[in-house]
Each structure stands twice: as structure tokens, then as C-alpha cells.
Design a protein around this motif. Structure first.
Motif, PDB file in Angstrom:
ATOM      1  N   ALA A  52      55.967  41.975 -12.577  1.00  0.00           N
ATOM      2  CA  ALA A  52      56.219  41.187 -11.375  1.00  0.00           C
ATOM      3  C   ALA A  52      55.329  39.946 -11.397  1.00  0.00           C
ATOM      4  O   ALA A  52      54.516  39.756 -12.300  1.00  0.00           O
ATOM      5  CB  ALA A  52      55.939  42.032 -10.129  1.00  0.00           C
ATOM      6  N   ALA A  53      55.509  39.088 -10.398  1.00  0.00           N
ATOM      7  CA  ALA A  53      54.678  37.884 -10.319  1.00  0.00           C
ATOM      8  C   ALA A  53      53.205  38.290 -10.359  1.00  0.00           C
ATOM      9  O   ALA A  53      52.830  39.284  -9.751  1.00  0.00           O
ATOM     10  CB  ALA A  53      55.003  37.135  -9.029  1.00  0.00           C
ATOM     11  N   PRO A  54      52.343  37.588 -11.117  1.00  0.00           N
ATOM     12  CA  PRO A  54      52.580  36.271 -11.715  1.00  0.00           C
ATOM     13  C   PRO A  54      53.218  36.297 -13.104  1.00  0.00           C
ATOM     14  O   PRO A  54      53.116  35.319 -13.839  1.00  0.00           O
ATOM     15  CB  PRO A  54      51.168  35.695 -11.798  1.00  0.00           C
ATOM     16  CG  PRO A  54      50.305  36.895 -12.046  1.00  0.00           C
ATOM     17  CD  PRO A  54      50.942  38.003 -11.258  1.00  0.00           C
ATOM     18  N   TYR A  55      53.846  37.380 -13.498  1.00  0.00           N
ATOM     19  CA  TYR A  55      54.559  37.475 -14.772  1.00  0.00           C
ATOM     20  C   TYR A  55      53.614  37.225 -15.955  1.00  0.00           C
ATOM     21  O   TYR A  55      52.404  37.213 -15.815  1.00  0.00           O
ATOM     22  CB  TYR A  55      55.764  36.523 -14.794  1.00  0.00           C
ATOM     23  CG  TYR A  55      56.680  36.703 -13.628  1.00  0.00           C
ATOM     24  CD1 TYR A  55      57.506  37.832 -13.542  1.00  0.00           C
ATOM     25  CD2 TYR A  55      56.716  35.788 -12.582  1.00  0.00           C
ATOM     26  CE1 TYR A  55      58.359  38.023 -12.458  1.00  0.00           C
ATOM     27  CE2 TYR A  55      57.562  35.979 -11.488  1.00  0.00           C
ATOM     28  CZ  TYR A  55      58.375  37.101 -11.439  1.00  0.00           C
ATOM     29  OH  TYR A  55      59.202  37.304 -10.372  1.00  0.00           O
ATOM     30  N   TYR A  56      54.209  37.055 -17.153  1.00  0.00           N
ATOM     31  CA  TYR A  56      53.403  36.687 -18.309  1.00  0.00           C
ATOM     32  C   TYR A  56      52.995  35.223 -18.168  1.00  0.00           C
ATOM     33  O   TYR A  56      53.808  34.373 -17.820  1.00  0.00           O
ATOM     34  CB  TYR A  56      54.189  36.874 -19.605  1.00  0.00           C
ATOM     35  CG  TYR A  56      54.521  38.313 -19.931  1.00  0.00           C
ATOM     36  CD1 TYR A  56      53.523  39.212 -20.309  1.00  0.00           C
ATOM     37  CD2 TYR A  56      55.830  38.776 -19.880  1.00  0.00           C
ATOM     38  CE1 TYR A  56      53.824  40.524 -20.619  1.00  0.00           C
ATOM     39  CE2 TYR A  56      56.150  40.083 -20.183  1.00  0.00           C
ATOM     40  CZ  TYR A  56      55.137  40.960 -20.558  1.00  0.00           C
ATOM     41  OH  TYR A  56      55.441  42.259 -20.864  1.00  0.00           O
ATOM     42  N   GLN A  57      51.757  34.926 -18.495  1.00  0.00           N
ATOM     43  CA  GLN A  57      51.226  33.589 -18.296  1.00  0.00           C
ATOM     44  C   GLN A  57      51.178  32.793 -19.603  1.00  0.00           C
ATOM     45  O   GLN A  57      51.330  33.355 -20.693  1.00  0.00           O
ATOM     46  CB  GLN A  57      49.835  33.675 -17.667  1.00  0.00           C
ATOM     47  CG  GLN A  57      49.838  34.233 -16.251  1.00  0.00           C
ATOM     48  CD  GLN A  57      50.656  33.378 -15.302  1.00  0.00           C
ATOM     49  OE1 GLN A  57      50.330  32.229 -15.046  1.00  0.00           O
ATOM     50  NE2 GLN A  57      51.756  33.942 -14.778  1.00  0.00           N
ATOM     51  N   PRO A  58      50.969  31.468 -19.527  1.00  0.00           N
ATOM     52  CA  PRO A  58      50.861  30.663 -20.750  1.00  0.00           C
ATOM     53  C   PRO A  58      49.779  31.205 -21.679  1.00  0.00           C
ATOM     54  O   PRO A  58      48.761  31.725 -21.230  1.00  0.00           O
ATOM     55  CB  PRO A  58      50.482  29.276 -20.207  1.00  0.00           C
ATOM     56  CG  PRO A  58      51.034  29.246 -18.827  1.00  0.00           C
ATOM     57  CD  PRO A  58      50.897  30.647 -18.308  1.00  0.00           C
ATOM     58  N   GLY A  59      50.025  31.077 -22.977  1.00  0.00           N
ATOM     59  CA  GLY A  59      49.061  31.532 -23.966  1.00  0.00           C
ATOM     60  C   GLY A  59      49.446  32.825 -24.646  1.00  0.00           C
ATOM     61  O   GLY A  59      48.824  33.203 -25.640  1.00  0.00           O
ATOM     62  N   TYR A  60      50.473  33.510 -24.158  1.00  0.00           N
ATOM     63  CA  TYR A  60      50.921  34.748 -24.784  1.00  0.00           C
ATOM     64  C   TYR A  60      51.773  34.468 -26.022  1.00  0.00           C
ATOM     65  O   TYR A  60      52.568  33.530 -26.047  1.00  0.00           O
ATOM     66  CB  TYR A  60      51.725  35.590 -23.797  1.00  0.00           C
ATOM     67  CG  TYR A  60      50.889  36.339 -22.791  1.00  0.00           C
ATOM     68  CD1 TYR A  60      50.412  37.613 -23.073  1.00  0.00           C
ATOM     69  CD2 TYR A  60      50.571  35.773 -21.558  1.00  0.00           C
ATOM     70  CE1 TYR A  60      49.642  38.305 -22.152  1.00  0.00           C
ATOM     71  CE2 TYR A  60      49.795  36.461 -20.632  1.00  0.00           C
ATOM     72  CZ  TYR A  60      49.339  37.726 -20.938  1.00  0.00           C
ATOM     73  OH  TYR A  60      48.569  38.408 -20.038  1.00  0.00           O
ATOM     74  N   LEU A  61      51.603  35.280 -27.038  1.00  0.00           N
ATOM     75  CA  LEU A  61      52.431  35.197 -28.236  1.00  0.00           C
ATOM     76  C   LEU A  61      53.712  36.000 -28.002  1.00  0.00           C
ATOM     77  O   LEU A  61      53.660  37.137 -27.547  1.00  0.00           O
ATOM     78  CB  LEU A  61      51.681  35.764 -29.437  1.00  0.00           C
ATOM     79  CG  LEU A  61      52.392  35.716 -30.783  1.00  0.00           C
ATOM     80  CD1 LEU A  61      52.534  34.279 -31.257  1.00  0.00           C
ATOM     81  CD2 LEU A  61      51.622  36.530 -31.819  1.00  0.00           C
ATOM     82  N   VAL A  62      54.875  35.394 -28.304  1.00  0.00           N
ATOM     83  CA  VAL A  62      56.159  36.032 -28.046  1.00  0.00           C
ATOM     84  C   VAL A  62      57.060  35.896 -29.263  1.00  0.00           C
ATOM     85  O   VAL A  62      56.911  34.973 -30.064  1.00  0.00           O
ATOM     86  CB  VAL A  62      56.861  35.405 -26.823  1.00  0.00           C
ATOM     87  CG1 VAL A  62      55.971  35.463 -25.603  1.00  0.00           C
ATOM     88  CG2 VAL A  62      57.270  33.968 -27.098  1.00  0.00           C
ATOM     89  N   GLY A  63      58.012  36.817 -29.421  1.00  0.00           N
ATOM     90  CA  GLY A  63      58.962  36.679 -30.508  1.00  0.00           C
ATOM     91  C   GLY A  63      59.677  37.967 -30.852  1.00  0.00           C
ATOM     92  O   GLY A  63      59.659  38.933 -30.078  1.00  0.00           O
ATOM     93  N   PHE A  64      60.284  37.994 -32.034  1.00  0.00           N
ATOM     94  CA  PHE A  64      61.102  39.114 -32.482  1.00  0.00           C
ATOM     95  C   PHE A  64      60.775  39.457 -33.929  1.00  0.00           C
ATOM     96  O   PHE A  64      60.434  38.585 -34.737  1.00  0.00           O
ATOM     97  CB  PHE A  64      62.595  38.760 -32.387  1.00  0.00           C
ATOM     98  CG  PHE A  64      63.097  38.577 -30.987  1.00  0.00           C
ATOM     99  CD1 PHE A  64      63.684  39.627 -30.301  1.00  0.00           C
ATOM    100  CD2 PHE A  64      62.978  37.351 -30.346  1.00  0.00           C
ATOM    101  CE1 PHE A  64      64.156  39.455 -29.006  1.00  0.00           C
ATOM    102  CE2 PHE A  64      63.442  37.166 -29.056  1.00  0.00           C
ATOM    103  CZ  PHE A  64      64.029  38.229 -28.380  1.00  0.00           C
TER     104      PHE A  64
END
Length: 474
Positions: A52-64
């Protein structure tokens, strides 16, 4: 919830088995398929419904984690493939391999599987979903297999004010669509830069053993956010430590069961990254607890390094697991403090141990923290006795493993094997046991907790066994 869609004039276009991206088998995969040379668009989106808010914040590594059956993935082959992040269905960031893409796409090869690669980037905006879109990769080779959606457990480029160590992959839903440009993302921690302290703690300061039927005090700490929900449980059948906990910090007076035994008391709380953090302590009720003993550590010259193991009578254990990885886990954490080692030769063979497990090659984070009821001065050695069922531990294999010290839940020092680590991790072999090694360092600041964080070691070999937490005894 899983949905699929295909758009464009393309009879053979499809997204099949999308649920395989979020199931519990890392060998299964979803398939994005476009017949070679046709102009069409396929995408697959994974949304974290639990966060929920504030959700994932800037700076997180994301991908597949992805592969294709024809050849190895390269940046040249990925010219029109994008990985996107979304927030409540609205595009946030988009990254690709081309120069014109807003963000650069990092292609991280999975060393344990040369046929697969991690395709992702570091997010710059908040998000709660990540998406892979086909582009020319599918138009060129016809098919891409997508195994997992991955999010780091903490920001990798933006320092986080949270002191939580998330546990377990949070529940997710995945949707796939063709022609959509939605995006999604998530975060993970990597490298020997340390990890946040466990968000929760529990302790049962006690005389060993507690008399059956007598009262004792349990002290607990919850996350630093009032939006978290915490649940208490125990194996003693005591309703006074069961169900939802409303306060973030406190203590409760409980009654030891009349039947002598070892009883477990735990607290589990949701954290802002969408996962959970858990902590546990043991009550030795009418039964003698483990007695601290020398860990049997020697240095590279064969000289003794005096250390004592932390036990359940003077410490408690907390664990954390993060990333969108349902098979990631820290199991049997109490084994780290429930025993009194009598012979170092048994390490790797007969001793109990905790297991930090991450399916090979996945981006995730596992941590185990042992917190003492008393603090230690700087200058003491601190670390863990560990082994892996696959091979002997070496410094080159430990490039992203870190050992941290904490005081009052705040990280004090971090040591790793890489040159970028604040302190160097000393690999002190247990000469009496070639199957296990001591991972630790000489501290310079006071501390009351010792933490091991998995990093690329667990990602490479799948499992790290942790036997004891050890602190210098002189």
C-alpha cells in the motif's frame, strides 16, 4: 489475478502461462510469443496487490528473469525490449537497451544459469507493478520465456530511512496484455553494503531455567510505522500472547506452562515493502538452556580466536526475506541459538543450523539477526559459523555477502569480501572442520546484534547454512 490479451493482426501472437511468473517453481515460465517478423506487441505485468502507499520508492532495483530458446540474451538483441514500472496502472519509469530509452537497461547474467539473464533497472519513481514489453526481441527471435518478477528488498541507490528487514515475498497478481505500455517495478539489495536491521524484536530475559508455573516478562518492538499490523503467537498455548498486537513497543507478563519444555514465542509484522519481518525467542521452562561455549575459531595461522556463541538464554533471533520470490526463505532460525557446540568437527555434518535459501539466480535478499540482551564493546570479533552444501566457502564466492553489527536496531558497521565494503570480511577457517568457516570481522564500535545478509552467495549456490553467532570472549 491473471489476465492475458493479444492485439494487432497476428494469429500466432500470445502470452501463455502467465501465472508461472508468480508460482512457487522457479523452473516454470510464462511465454511471450510473436511469429518472427510480424509487427505486434506483447507485454506481461506483475502487480503487488499487498503493498500500500507509499508503495515502492525510488532507488529500488526492478526487473525480470528471462531467457529465449534460440540464443543468449545480449543488449544488441534487446534493442526494443522495455521493462516498465507503474503506479496504480499509470506508467512511471521505462527502461530499454537503446540510447533513446529514458533509462538504461542493465543485463545481469545469472552465473548459475548461462541461458537466463536478469533484465531490469533502478527505479526513479514510486511504483507497485513491473512490466516487460516485447518489442524487437520477440519480432527477431519469436519467443521469450519469463521466469520471475524481481524487486529488491531495499533501495540500492537511495538510502532508506526504514530500519526494517522484509520477510517473505508478498502476495502478487500478474496480468499480461498485448499492445499496452504499462509498467511496474520493485527493489532489491545487492552487494556487500549491508542491510537494514530487523524491523521487529522480541526478548525473554530469564534465569535458566524458568520455574514451571512462574511468571516471566516478554519484551517486544514492532516496526517504525503505525500502519503495520503485528501478530503474536506461541507454542505454549497462551492466549495472552496470541492474535493482533496494537502497540509498536511494550512488554507483557506471562505465565510459564506447568509442563516443562522449550516454548517458542514469536511476533510477525507487515512492513512498508509489502513483506513481513519476524522475530522469535525461546523460553526454557524447567529445562536447562544451552550454555555458551567457545566456537572453536582459528585464524589463518592456526592461532585460536577466543569467541563465545550467543544462545537462546542471552539473545533472540529475527529474520528477513525480500523480493518477489515465493521460494525465498529463512528456515529454522532458532537453531542458531538453541545449541551448545561440543565439537567443531561436527559442523557441516551433525549440528542443527538455520537455512538461508534463495532459488539459484534470483534477485532477492535474506537476512538473519541475532540480538544479545547485553551490549558488547568495540574491538570484539563478531560473526557467524556457516557452510554451504555445495562447496567450500572462499572470499571470491562471498563478494556480496555481508556481516553487520547493530546497536539498538541501527546498523553500526558492515563488513564484506568486496573492495567496496566499508570493512574487510575475514574468512577464518575452522581447521577442525573443513566443511564450515567463520565469517566475521573485528569491530570498532559497540554493538548488541550481529546480522548476516545473503547477497550473491545465496543467489549463486542457493543455500547458506548458519550454525552459530559468535562474539569475541576477551
Amino acid at each position: 489475478m491473471v489476465t492475458t490479451d493479444t492485439t494487432g493482426i497476428c494469429i500466432g501472437c500470445s502470452v501463455t502461462q502467465p501465472d508461472n511468473v508468480v508460482d512457487q517453481d522457479p523452473s516454470n515460465f510464462a511465454t511471450l510469443n510473436t511469429p518472427v517478423g510480424l509487427i505486434a506487441n506483447e507485454s506481461l505485468t506483475v502487480t503487488n496487490k499487498a503493498i500500500a502507499a507509499p508503495y515502492y520508492q525510488p532507488g529500488y532495483l526492478v526487473g525480470f528473469v528471462a531467457s529465449n530458446p534460440a540464443e543468449l540474451l545480449t543488449l544488441d538483441l534487446l534493442q526494443s525490449v522495455t521493462v516498465n514500472t507503474l503506479l496504480n496502472g499509470v506508467p512511471a519509469d521505462s527502461a530499454g537497451a537503446t540510447v533513446s530509452s529514458p533509462l538504461r537497461l542493465d543485463l545481469l547474467t545469472l552465473l548459475a544459469s548461462p541461458q537466463s539473464a536478469f533484465i531490469g533497472f533502478t527505479a526513479t519513481k514510486p511504483f507497485n507493478a513491473i512490466q516487460i514489453a516485447d518489442g524487437s526481441l520477440l519480432s527477431a527471435i519469436g519467443q521469450v520465456n519469463v521466469y520471475q518478477a524481481c524487486v529488491s528488498t531495499k533501495p540500492v541507490t537511495v538510502s532508506s530511512s526504514s530500519s526494517s528487514s522484509s520477510s517473505g515475498g508478498s502476495s502478487s497478481s500478474s496480468s499480461s496484455s498485448s499492445g499496452g505500455s504499462s509498467s511496474s517495478g520493485s527493489s532489491s539489495s545487492s552487494g556487500a553494503t549491508g542491510a537494514p536491521a530487523a524491523a521487529v524484536s522480541i526478548s525473554i530475559p530469564q534465569t535458566t531455567p524458568v520455574t514451571p508455573g512462574s511468571q516471566f516478562t516478554l519484551i517486544y518492538t514492532g516496526p517504525s510505522t503505525t500502519t503495520s499490523t503485528c501478530t503474536a503467537s506461541n507454542t505454549a498455548g497462551d492466549p495472552a500472547w496470541s492474535g493482533t498486537i496494537t502497540g509498536l513497543n511494550g512488554s507483557v507478563v506471562l505465565t510459564a506452562p506447568a509442563t516443562p519444555n522449550v516454548y517458542n514465542y514469536t511476533i510477525s509484522c507487515g512492513v512498508s515493502t509489502g513483506g513481513t519481518s519476524s522475530a522469535g525467542a525461546q523460553l526454557y521452562d524447567g529445562i536447562p538452556g544451552p550454555v555458551a561455549a567457545d566456537c572453536g575459531v582459528t585464524d589463518n595461522l592456526g592461532l585460536s580466536v577466543p569467541t563465545k556463541n550467543l544462545t537462546a538464554t542471552n539473545s533472540s533471533v529475527s529474520i528477513g526475506s525480500g523480493g518477489l520470490c515465493l521460494l525465498c526463505s529463512v528456515t529454522q532460525p532458532q537453531n542458531v541459538v538453541n545449541q551448545s557446540p561440543t565439537s567443531p568437527t561436527n559442523y557441516g555434518t551433525g549440528h542443527d543450523y538455520a537455512v538461508l535459501n534463495t532459488p539459484v539466480g534470483l534477485i532477492a535478499n535474506e537476512s538473519l539477526t541475532v540480538s544479545s540482551y547485553t551490549a558488547f564493546a568495540g574491538g570484539n570479533v563478531a560473526g557467524f559459523i556457516t557452510s554451504t552444501p555445495g562447496e567450500l566457502l572462499t572470499l571470491s564466492l562471498l563478494n556480496s555477502v555481508s556481516v553487520n553489527t547493530l546497536l539498538g536496531g541501527v546498523v553500526q558497521e558492515t563488513a564484506g569480501a568486496s573492495t567496496s565494503a566499508p570493512l574487510q570480511l575475514d574468512l577464518l577457517a575452522l581447521l577442525a572442520s573443513p566443511n564450515a568457516s567463520f565469517l566475521g570481522f573485528v569491530t570498532s564500535k559497540p554493538f548488541d546484534s550481529v546480522q548476516v545478509v545473503d547477497g550473491s552467495l545465496v543467489s549463486a549456490i542457493g543455500q547458506l547454512d548458519v550454525y552459530q553467532a559468535c562474539v569475541g570472549s576477551q
